[in-house]
Enzyme design. Structure first.
Site, PDB file in Angstrom:
ATOM      1  N   GLU A  89     -27.098  35.771 -11.020  1.00  0.00           N
ATOM      2  CA  GLU A  89     -26.774  34.514 -11.699  1.00  0.00           C
ATOM      3  C   GLU A  89     -25.725  34.776 -12.790  1.00  0.00           C
ATOM      4  O   GLU A  89     -25.785  35.785 -13.495  1.00  0.00           O
ATOM      5  CB  GLU A  89     -28.055  33.967 -12.328  1.00  0.00           C
ATOM      6  CG  GLU A  89     -27.910  32.731 -13.193  1.00  0.00           C
ATOM      7  CD  GLU A  89     -29.212  32.372 -13.915  1.00  0.00           C
ATOM      8  OE1 GLU A  89     -29.324  31.222 -14.372  1.00  0.00           O
ATOM      9  OE2 GLU A  89     -30.104  33.240 -14.027  1.00  0.00           O
ATOM     10  N   LYS A 120     -28.376  24.691  -9.761  1.00  0.00           N
ATOM     11  CA  LYS A 120     -29.737  25.013 -10.215  1.00  0.00           C
ATOM     12  C   LYS A 120     -30.516  23.741 -10.549  1.00  0.00           C
ATOM     13  O   LYS A 120     -30.131  22.979 -11.437  1.00  0.00           O
ATOM     14  CB  LYS A 120     -29.634  25.917 -11.441  1.00  0.00           C
ATOM     15  CG  LYS A 120     -30.923  26.548 -11.927  1.00  0.00           C
ATOM     16  CD  LYS A 120     -30.605  27.485 -13.103  1.00  0.00           C
ATOM     17  CE  LYS A 120     -31.803  28.224 -13.612  1.00  0.00           C
ATOM     18  NZ  LYS A 120     -31.439  29.113 -14.759  1.00  0.00           N
ATOM     19  N   CYS A 124     -32.806  31.723 -10.338  1.00  0.00           N
ATOM     20  CA  CYS A 124     -33.679  32.171 -11.415  1.00  0.00           C
ATOM     21  C   CYS A 124     -34.935  31.305 -11.610  1.00  0.00           C
ATOM     22  O   CYS A 124     -35.888  31.401 -10.847  1.00  0.00           O
ATOM     23  CB  CYS A 124     -32.865  32.277 -12.700  1.00  0.00           C
ATOM     24  SG  CYS A 124     -33.586  33.390 -13.940  1.00  0.00           S
TER      25      CYS A 124
END
Length: 260
Positions: free
Chosen positions: A44, A112, A146
């Site tokens: 990321e 995300k 994540c």
């Protein structure tokens, strides 16, 4: 379809220094010499670290981070997945995972869905809203970023769309390392899919990172582990392993998705 290789690039990201990180990634991948057609995965926000300084992290009009990834893909004839920050609405950014083909073509752009509020990310980054998939090496790949790992419903939604390989790029702090490993294994087991988790090592102003980039098979077994050092971790994965397990143990079919 036979086994194909995935390469997890685990490295110590230089804080807010894109040029230095491009150089580090290039050196690591060049030394690893990935096989043509394989998948190279970076963490990321690989070019900057987990900084909320959008003046540094956010790509400019020429999309310099993606241009670098596309050149890497073309030079090694591989697919490349990595984390970038793209311009969003109202002066915000979008924390994204992009997948690029060996010819430099963008195959997938995932934003995300769950920005990390505890780390201040919701102030600077937009929420994503869409699960995406792309095809690679006989797999249907679903990229995630994540904190998304803590939300199993989006992985299940991706599995419903045919995903059998999840690629989770991350900047996951060392103090929650056990959560990282356990959740990666859980997402593999419950969806009968491979999971590739790619993290960084080193330190930033607010976090310390211990790596542990791993490849997890559909049974939840860690088949490759990068430990806590800078390296390119390589693992062979095979779509037929997923297909056979889903045939032999039909848990996904028994979820009765068509009834809901």
């Amino acid at each position: 379809m036979s086994a194909i290789h995935v390469h997890a690039v685990q490295f110590d990201i230089v804080w807010e220094n894109k040029a230095a990180n491009f150089q580090k990634v290039r050196a690591l991948v060049d030394a690893a010499r990935p096989a043509p057609g394989s998948l190279v995965v970076l963490p990321e926000m690989f070019a900057s670290g987990f900084s909320m300084n959008l003046a540094v992290t956010r790509q400019r009009a020429e999309r310099e981070d993606e241009t670098f990834l596309a050149a890497l893909a073309r030079d090694h004839d591989v697919f490349v997945c990595g984390g970038v920050v793209s311009p969003g609405r109202e002066e915000k950014g979008r924390n994204e995972s992009v997948l690029i083909s060996p010819t430099g073509v963008l195959l997938a752009r995932y934003t995300k869905i769950h920005p990390f509020s505890l780390g201040g990310e919701t102030a600077g980054h937009e929420f994503g809203a869409e699960i995406v998939t792309a095809e690679w090496g006989g797999f249907t790949v679903a990229p995630f970023v994540c904190y998304d790992l803590r939300f199993p419903e989006i992985f299940r939604a991706a599995a419903q769309r045919g995903a059998n390989l999840f690629v989770v790029i991350a900047l996951w702090p060392a103090k929650r390392q056990q959560h990282w490993l356990t959740l990666l294994q859980a997402r593999a087991i419950e969806n009968q899919a491979y999971v590739v988790g790619v993290n960084r090592i080193g330190a930033e102003p607010n976090y310390h990172y211990a790596g542990r980039s791993v490849v997890v098979d559909p049974h939840g077994v860690i088949i490759a582990d990068a430990g806590e050092r800078e390296q390119v971790l390589t693992a062979a994965i095979d779509p037929e392993v997923v297909n056979a397990w889903r045939r032999d143990f039909p848990a996904l079919r028994d979820a009765h998705w068509t009834d809901r």
